[in-house]
Motif scaffolding. Sequence first.
Motif, PDB file in Angstrom:
ATOM      1  N   ALA A 145       0.838  -1.200   0.000  1.00 26.97           N
ATOM      2  CA  ALA A 145       0.000   0.000   0.000  1.00 26.97           C
ATOM      3  C   ALA A 145       0.874   1.251   0.000  1.00 26.97           C
ATOM      4  N   GLY A 146       1.957   1.221   0.767  1.00 28.06           N
ATOM      5  CA  GLY A 146       2.866   2.367   0.783  1.00 28.06           C
ATOM      6  C   GLY A 146       3.495   2.605  -0.578  1.00 28.06           C
ATOM      7  N   GLY A 147       3.856   1.514  -1.271  1.00 31.34           N
ATOM      8  CA  GLY A 147       4.421   1.649  -2.606  1.00 31.34           C
ATOM      9  C   GLY A 147       3.443   2.260  -3.590  1.00 31.34           C
ATOM     10  N   VAL A 148       2.201   1.793  -3.534  1.00 29.92           N
ATOM     11  CA  VAL A 148       1.171   2.330  -4.435  1.00 29.92           C
ATOM     12  C   VAL A 148       0.939   3.810  -4.143  1.00 29.92           C
ATOM     13  N   ILE A 149       0.815   4.159  -2.876  1.00 28.62           N
ATOM     14  CA  ILE A 149       0.579   5.559  -2.518  1.00 28.62           C
ATOM     15  C   ILE A 149       1.792   6.411  -2.882  1.00 28.62           C
ATOM     16  N   GLY A 150       3.011   5.877  -2.630  1.00 31.13           N
ATOM     17  CA  GLY A 150       4.221   6.621  -2.976  1.00 31.13           C
ATOM     18  C   GLY A 150       4.327   6.882  -4.471  1.00 31.13           C
ATOM     19  N   ARG A 151       4.016   5.868  -5.284  1.00 32.26           N
ATOM     20  CA  ARG A 151       4.056   6.052  -6.735  1.00 32.26           C
ATOM     21  C   ARG A 151       3.011   7.068  -7.189  1.00 32.26           C
ATOM     22  N   ALA A 152       1.821   7.001  -6.585  1.00 37.11           N
ATOM     23  CA  ALA A 152       0.768   7.952  -6.964  1.00 37.11           C
ATOM     24  C   ALA A 152       1.190   9.374  -6.610  1.00 37.11           C
ATOM     25  N   ILE A 153       1.762   9.561  -5.433  1.00 37.38           N
ATOM     26  CA  ILE A 153       2.209  10.902  -5.030  1.00 37.38           C
ATOM     27  C   ILE A 153       3.369  11.356  -5.915  1.00 37.38           C
ATOM     28  N   GLY A 154       4.285  10.432  -6.270  1.00 39.63           N
ATOM     29  CA  GLY A 154       5.390  10.773  -7.159  1.00 39.63           C
ATOM     30  C   GLY A 154       4.894  11.219  -8.525  1.00 39.63           C
ATOM     31  N   ALA A 155       3.885  10.495  -9.032  1.00 34.77           N
ATOM     32  CA  ALA A 155       3.323  10.877 -10.328  1.00 34.77           C
ATOM     33  C   ALA A 155       2.652  12.243 -10.231  1.00 34.77           C
ATOM     34  N   TYR A 156       1.954  12.492  -9.133  1.00 40.42           N
ATOM     35  CA  TYR A 156       1.310  13.791  -8.949  1.00 40.42           C
ATOM     36  C   TYR A 156       2.360  14.896  -8.860  1.00 40.42           C
ATOM     37  N   ASP A 157       3.425  14.630  -8.081  1.00 35.87           N
ATOM     38  CA  ASP A 157       4.491  15.635  -7.946  1.00 35.87           C
ATOM     39  C   ASP A 157       5.154  15.931  -9.296  1.00 35.87           C
ATOM     40  N   ALA A 158       5.402  14.890 -10.083  1.00 32.42           N
ATOM     41  CA  ALA A 158       6.031  15.100 -11.394  1.00 32.42           C
ATOM     42  C   ALA A 158       5.124  15.926 -12.296  1.00 32.42           C
ATOM     43  N   THR A 159       3.837  15.612 -12.267  1.00 31.22           N
ATOM     44  CA  THR A 159       2.883  16.368 -13.080  1.00 31.22           C
ATOM     45  C   THR A 159       2.770  17.794 -12.568  1.00 31.22           C
ATOM     46  N   ALA A 160       2.718  17.960 -11.267  1.00 31.95           N
ATOM     47  CA  ALA A 160       2.600  19.291 -10.682  1.00 31.95           C
ATOM     48  C   ALA A 160       3.840  20.115 -10.979  1.00 31.95           C
ATOM     49  N   ALA A 161       5.024  19.486 -10.965  1.00 30.60           N
ATOM     50  CA  ALA A 161       6.261  20.214 -11.264  1.00 30.60           C
ATOM     51  C   ALA A 161       6.265  20.695 -12.712  1.00 30.60           C
ATOM     52  N   LYS A 162       5.764  19.856 -13.616  1.00 26.05           N
ATOM     53  CA  LYS A 162       5.707  20.263 -15.029  1.00 26.05           C
ATOM     54  C   LYS A 162       4.730  21.404 -15.230  1.00 26.05           C
ATOM     55  N   LEU A 163       3.641  21.386 -14.460  1.00 17.27           N
ATOM     56  CA  LEU A 163       2.626  22.428 -14.605  1.00 17.27           C
ATOM     57  C   LEU A 163       2.912  23.634 -13.713  1.00 17.27           C
ATOM     58  N   GLY A 164       3.912  23.557 -12.855  1.00 17.90           N
ATOM     59  CA  GLY A 164       4.269  24.679 -11.994  1.00 17.90           C
ATOM     60  C   GLY A 164       3.361  24.822 -10.782  1.00 17.90           C
ATOM     61  N   ARG A 165       2.783  23.743 -10.318  1.00 14.09           N
ATOM     62  CA  ARG A 165       1.905  23.799  -9.131  1.00 14.09           C
ATOM     63  C   ARG A 165       2.640  23.286  -7.906  1.00 14.09           C
ATOM     64  N   LYS A 166       1.963  23.406  -6.787  1.00 16.26           N
ATOM     65  CA  LYS A 166       2.534  23.015  -5.507  1.00 16.26           C
ATOM     66  C   LYS A 166       2.617  21.483  -5.412  1.00 16.26           C
ATOM     67  N   THR A 167       3.688  20.959  -4.834  1.00 19.12           N
ATOM     68  CA  THR A 167       3.844  19.511  -4.670  1.00 19.12           C
ATOM     69  C   THR A 167       3.373  19.089  -3.283  1.00 19.12           C
ATOM     70  N   ILE A 168       3.142  17.790  -3.139  1.00 18.00           N
ATOM     71  CA  ILE A 168       2.670  17.239  -1.868  1.00 18.00           C
ATOM     72  C   ILE A 168       3.874  16.814  -1.036  1.00 18.00           C
ATOM     73  N   VAL A 169       3.890  17.188   0.219  1.00 17.39           N
ATOM     74  CA  VAL A 169       4.944  16.777   1.138  1.00 17.39           C
ATOM     75  C   VAL A 169       4.296  15.835   2.147  1.00 17.39           C
ATOM     76  N   VAL A 170       4.787  14.600   2.178  1.00 15.28           N
ATOM     77  CA  VAL A 170       4.238  13.601   3.080  1.00 15.28           C
ATOM     78  C   VAL A 170       5.208  13.383   4.224  1.00 15.28           C
ATOM     79  N   GLU A 171       4.712  13.580   5.433  1.00 18.02           N
ATOM     80  CA  GLU A 171       5.532  13.346   6.616  1.00 18.02           C
ATOM     81  C   GLU A 171       5.381  11.886   7.021  1.00 18.02           C
ATOM     82  N   PRO A 172       6.444  11.269   7.495  1.00 18.49           N
ATOM     83  CA  PRO A 172       6.321   9.866   7.920  1.00 18.49           C
ATOM     84  C   PRO A 172       5.382   9.783   9.129  1.00 18.49           C
ATOM     85  N   PRO A 173       4.585   8.719   9.197  1.00 19.89           N
ATOM     86  CA  PRO A 173       3.639   8.591  10.314  1.00 19.89           C
ATOM     87  C   PRO A 173       4.365   8.353  11.625  1.00 19.89           C
ATOM     88  N   LYS A 174       3.764   8.831  12.695  1.00 20.16           N
ATOM     89  CA  LYS A 174       4.312   8.618  14.026  1.00 20.16           C
ATOM     90  C   LYS A 174       4.027   7.175  14.427  1.00 20.16           C
TER      91      LYS A 174
END
Length: 171
Positions: A95-124
């Motif tokens: 599940a972490g891998g799937v979520i990480g890949r989805a966030i990575g894809a979003y960040d890559a797309t957001a970087a190309k479009l010049g939007r804000k990226t998602i910052v995920v903090e590790p869970p406590k």
Amino acid sequence: MSVSLSRKRKKELRKLQGTANKVLEAQRAVAAEAADVARAAGRQLGAINQEVLAPEARRKYHEYVEPYVDRARPYAEDGYRKGKKFFDGRVIPAAGGVIGRAIGAYDATAAKLGRKTIVVEPPKKKSSAGAVIAAVLGIAAAVGIFVVAWKTLSAEDELWVADEAVAAPDA
């Protein structure tokens, strides 16, 4: 249209109303007495429950159910350990891998479009004894139900078995 009553009729109606009021008061007194009796019966029932039923239920539990719960405890604990190992070792990383890949894809797309990226903090990290207790109680309840069903279904004195073979009916 107005109805006028004679004095005699009015006197009889007042007398009847007085009798009805006396009966109503008597009924209220009886109802109050019945409520007192019901309260006393409830107190007695509670006392009987505490003195007779609860100790007998505890004794029966310790006599019939507790040995099976004690025997099943290692199996329940082993199942919990295996389930936790599988969940922690396989499900969470996948599940972490799937979520990480989805966030990575979003960040890559957001970087190309010049939007804000998602910052995920590790869970406590936190451990919860409540989940362990709930799992153990659930397993113990399931084992208890199984034992009761097994005892009920294996009672040999209530089973009907024909002593002789059943003959075919004459045609």
